[in-house]
Design a protein around this motif. Structure first.
Motif, PDB file in Angstrom:
ATOM      1  N   VAL A  93     -32.335 -29.348 -52.488  1.00 33.72           N
ATOM      2  CA  VAL A  93     -33.709 -29.632 -52.083  1.00 33.72           C
ATOM      3  C   VAL A  93     -34.551 -28.375 -52.266  1.00 33.72           C
ATOM      4  O   VAL A  93     -34.021 -27.272 -52.412  1.00 33.72           O
ATOM      5  N   PRO A  94     -35.892 -28.505 -52.246  1.00 38.04           N
ATOM      6  CA  PRO A  94     -36.745 -27.312 -52.308  1.00 38.04           C
ATOM      7  C   PRO A  94     -36.664 -26.518 -51.009  1.00 38.04           C
ATOM      8  O   PRO A  94     -36.016 -26.909 -50.039  1.00 38.04           O
ATOM      9  N   ASP A  95     -37.371 -25.401 -50.983  1.00 32.43           N
ATOM     10  CA  ASP A  95     -37.461 -24.547 -49.807  1.00 32.43           C
ATOM     11  C   ASP A  95     -38.261 -25.263 -48.722  1.00 32.43           C
ATOM     12  O   ASP A  95     -39.423 -25.612 -48.934  1.00 32.43           O
ATOM     13  N   PRO A  96     -37.673 -25.508 -47.537  1.00 36.04           N
ATOM     14  CA  PRO A  96     -38.435 -26.175 -46.477  1.00 36.04           C
ATOM     15  C   PRO A  96     -39.480 -25.283 -45.826  1.00 36.04           C
ATOM     16  O   PRO A  96     -40.372 -25.785 -45.137  1.00 36.04           O
ATOM     17  N   ALA A 121     -40.974 -32.774 -48.191  1.00 36.52           N
ATOM     18  CA  ALA A 121     -39.863 -33.537 -48.765  1.00 36.52           C
ATOM     19  C   ALA A 121     -38.528 -32.879 -48.451  1.00 36.52           C
ATOM     20  O   ALA A 121     -37.526 -33.559 -48.184  1.00 36.52           O
ATOM     21  N   ALA A 122     -38.499 -31.550 -48.472  1.00 40.16           N
ATOM     22  CA  ALA A 122     -37.261 -30.840 -48.155  1.00 40.16           C
ATOM     23  C   ALA A 122     -36.827 -31.105 -46.725  1.00 40.16           C
ATOM     24  O   ALA A 122     -35.632 -31.339 -46.448  1.00 40.16           O
ATOM     25  N   LEU A 141     -22.902 -30.663 -48.070  1.00 42.30           N
ATOM     26  CA  LEU A 141     -23.364 -29.298 -48.258  1.00 42.30           C
ATOM     27  C   LEU A 141     -24.774 -29.314 -48.833  1.00 42.30           C
ATOM     28  O   LEU A 141     -25.075 -30.132 -49.709  1.00 42.30           O
ATOM     29  N   VAL A 142     -25.642 -28.423 -48.371  1.00 46.16           N
ATOM     30  CA  VAL A 142     -27.039 -28.419 -48.776  1.00 46.16           C
ATOM     31  C   VAL A 142     -27.387 -27.085 -49.416  1.00 46.16           C
ATOM     32  O   VAL A 142     -27.013 -26.024 -48.920  1.00 46.16           O
ATOM     33  N   ASP A 143     -28.108 -27.159 -50.515  1.00 45.83           N
ATOM     34  CA  ASP A 143     -28.564 -25.972 -51.235  1.00 45.83           C
ATOM     35  C   ASP A 143     -30.083 -26.037 -51.333  1.00 45.83           C
ATOM     36  O   ASP A 143     -30.627 -26.929 -51.999  1.00 45.83           O
ATOM     37  N   CYS A 144     -30.788 -25.129 -50.643  1.00 42.55           N
ATOM     38  CA  CYS A 144     -32.244 -25.070 -50.696  1.00 42.55           C
ATOM     39  C   CYS A 144     -32.655 -23.993 -51.690  1.00 42.55           C
ATOM     40  O   CYS A 144     -32.201 -22.852 -51.589  1.00 42.55           O
ATOM     41  N   ARG A 145     -33.522 -24.350 -52.630  1.00 39.86           N
ATOM     42  CA  ARG A 145     -33.927 -23.419 -53.681  1.00 39.86           C
ATOM     43  C   ARG A 145     -35.421 -23.141 -53.620  1.00 39.86           C
ATOM     44  O   ARG A 145     -36.234 -24.052 -53.457  1.00 39.86           O
ATOM     45  N   ARG A 146     -35.768 -21.872 -53.757  1.00 41.77           N
ATOM     46  CA  ARG A 146     -37.177 -21.513 -53.875  1.00 41.77           C
ATOM     47  C   ARG A 146     -37.697 -21.980 -55.231  1.00 41.77           C
ATOM     48  O   ARG A 146     -37.021 -21.838 -56.244  1.00 41.77           O
ATOM     49  N   THR A 157     -36.147 -20.744 -59.965  1.00 43.93           N
ATOM     50  CA  THR A 157     -35.058 -21.509 -59.358  1.00 43.93           C
ATOM     51  C   THR A 157     -33.797 -20.688 -59.161  1.00 43.93           C
ATOM     52  O   THR A 157     -32.817 -21.185 -58.617  1.00 43.93           O
ATOM     53  N   SER A 158     -33.799 -19.439 -59.596  1.00 42.78           N
ATOM     54  CA  SER A 158     -32.604 -18.608 -59.406  1.00 42.78           C
ATOM     55  C   SER A 158     -32.485 -18.090 -57.986  1.00 42.78           C
ATOM     56  O   SER A 158     -31.482 -17.474 -57.647  1.00 42.78           O
ATOM     57  N   CYS A 159     -33.488 -18.295 -57.139  1.00 42.67           N
ATOM     58  CA  CYS A 159     -33.495 -17.701 -55.805  1.00 42.67           C
ATOM     59  C   CYS A 159     -33.180 -18.736 -54.729  1.00 42.67           C
ATOM     60  O   CYS A 159     -33.980 -19.648 -54.495  1.00 42.67           O
TER      61      CYS A 159
END
Length: 510
Positions: A93-96, A121-122, A141-146, A157-159
């Motif tokens: 998901v994006p950065d909340p 949305a995140a 498992l959740v991965d939040c990406r900037r 998206t690397s962060c």
């Protein structure tokens, strides 16, 4: 809690197709099956961007699971319905809580360079993931990406929003090992029922209401494991705060202490507290603990607690603006140092002090620039390990050194970690562990204190790692490597000899 029998499917959840395209691009490794869920249709241009991203992912070796799914029911209900059908192991998901780019003085609120629907949305996806995990009793498992601009040399998206978990395998006071990892619904724990045994219990879901999907595991001088995380709490005015919380495990396999709030460097403001950075913590030789976090102004704040004393208030360290990537190390003298990746330019700043009562000093002359998300404590006291921004090669740096030492093996993306004091034929070595190409688990070793003499890397065949593998050298000298497989199972391998070579036995699922 049981582990799923799935194949490691990744569900990308975003407000629209254009946002989903950014998240799909972050799946660099080949292998996982990608499914996309969009909360709304943003038209032909967004769909075309997503189609291109999925085609690129397919060319990298990822499998695309059908057409993107557009919700037919709004909110959490619709997301949960789609997640039930997909049964993913991972959700991206994006950065909340994106960082601000300015301040609107007229409206008295921060300015962001991305649409508000992205963070909303995140948050909906995170709540839906918690629902899915609790009702299915399987890890999610959740991965939040900037998705905002981060470093000029790298795509946004690397962060990651939350740091990769390192040091998550730890030995308790009673000699039993415990593994801690974050999930959508809280912290997962695996425990050895007896010291140095082959059996493990878990995963067990530890209580922790609305913890965000990140975790910091720190061991104190007595061998107790301390957990630091971020927790979301509701405000009476309808907003939400993000606060740093802490819990400790004093007996292996027993309940954690209650999660204790350490508050926020910017308390009382719903906008500012939501940008609280992820905590870093370290124990000094006297048993005191210091907790650091990036604050709303992009500088560093800290709280600390001396043995048998109360926590101090939050204090601020003025200096260069930093990113949300902080790492602590303890020096050979027992002092805690902080390393922080810079926000506005490639590089790192170091904070240090010669003892608890001394003032902090900012060192801007640290001679390296790490790849975002790769900074970690090194295996030996006072060292850090990172991936070079230009080459991606792992390197180690000791405070005071003129330059870092390359460690070879530039494959992979995650941080490299390790342990010292691994005895081989009468000599002490530092053992490194990392995730290599395709998620393989690899170990490296160098003579303790002499990384410049060369590192020997070997792959441990049999298991693909999700996230960062962990290594533990227990009080008997036994070395254990652990990783989380794509089936959300803990896989463990032991060094075959306590005194000879670096040969590890077969993996077995815990």
């Amino acid at each position: 809690m049981k582990a799923p029998a799935g194949n490691g499917r990744v569900a990308v959840v975003a407000e629209c197709a254009a946002d989903a395209a950014l998240l799909v691009a972050a799946e660099a490794a080949a292998g996982p099956e990608i499914a996309v869920i969009c909360l709304r249709d943003d038209g032909e241009e967004g769909r075309a961007a997503l189609d291109r991203a999925l085609a690129d992912a397919s060319a990298r070796g990822c499998e695309v699971s059908g057409r993107p799914r557009i919700l037919d029911e709004p909110g959490i209900t619709g997301i949960v319905k789609e997640l039930r059908a997909l049964q993913p192991l991972r959700i991206r998901v994006p950065d909340p809580d994106p960082t601000h780019t300015g301040w609107d003085t007229d409206r008295n609120c921060p300015v962001h360079d991305e649409p508000p629907g992205r963070a909303a949305a995140a948050l909906l996806a995170l709540d839906a993931a918690r629902v899915l995990q609790r009702e299915s009793a399987t890890p999610v498992l959740v991965d939040c990406r900037r998705t905002e601009a981060a470093t000029p040399q790298l795509p946004a998206t690397s962060c990651p929003r939350y740091p990769a978990v390192t040091g998550w395998l730890t030995e308790g006071f009673d000699g039993r090992a415990t593994a801690f990892l974050p999930s959508a619904a809280g912290v997962l724990r695996w425990t050895q029922p007896r010291p140095h045994g082959a059996d493990w219990d878990g995963p067990e879901l530890l209580p922790g209401p609305r913890l965000m999907p990140g975790l910091r595991v720190v061991r104190d001088l007595s061998g107790f494991a301390h957990l630091f995380a971020l927790r979301r709490t509701a405000r009476t005015d309808g907003g939400e705060n993000v606060e740093i919380v802490h819990a400790a495990q004093y007996r292996s396999g027993h309940p954690l202490s209650p999660w204790h709030s350490l508050g926020s460097p910017n308390p009382g403001d719903a906008y500012k507290s939501r940008e609280t950075g992820f905590p870093a913590a370290g124990f000094d030789a006297a048993g005191g603990v210091v907790v650091f976090a990036r604050n709303f102004g992009h500088s560093v704040s800290y709280r600390e607690q001396r043995p048998e004393s109360a926590w101090t208030p939050w204090r601020h360290l003025s200096g260069l603006r930093v990113a949300d990537e902080l790492v602590t190390v303890t020096t050979p003298k027992g002092d805690v140092q902080l390393f922080a990746r810079l926000r506005d330019t490639p590089g790192v700043v170091r904070w240090h002090r010669p003892g608890y009562d001394a003032a902090w000093t900012e060192d801007r002359a640290v001679p390296f620039a790490p790849r975002p998300g790769s900074l970690a404590a090194g295996p030996e006291p006072g060292t850090v390990v990172f991936r070079d921004l230009r080459t991606n090669e792992p390197c180690v740096w000791q405070s005071g050194a003129h330059a870092p030492v390359p460690l070879g093996a530039a494959e992979g993306e995650a941080p490299v970690t390790g342990v010292p004091g691994v005895r081989v034929d009468g000599w002490d070595y530092s053992l490194l562990v990392r995730s290599g190409a395709g998620g393989s688990c690899e170990i490296g070793a160098f003579a303790e204190g002499r990384p410049d003499a060369g590192v020997w890397w070997n792959g441990l065949a049999g298991e693909a790692a999700h996230g960062v593998p962990a290594v533990l050298r227990d009080r008997t000298g036994r070395v254990t490597v652990a990783t989380l497989t794509e089936g959300a199972k803990l896989a463990v391998s032991h060094r075959e000899s306590h005194a000879e070579g670096f040969t590890f036995g077969s993996w077995y699922s815990a």
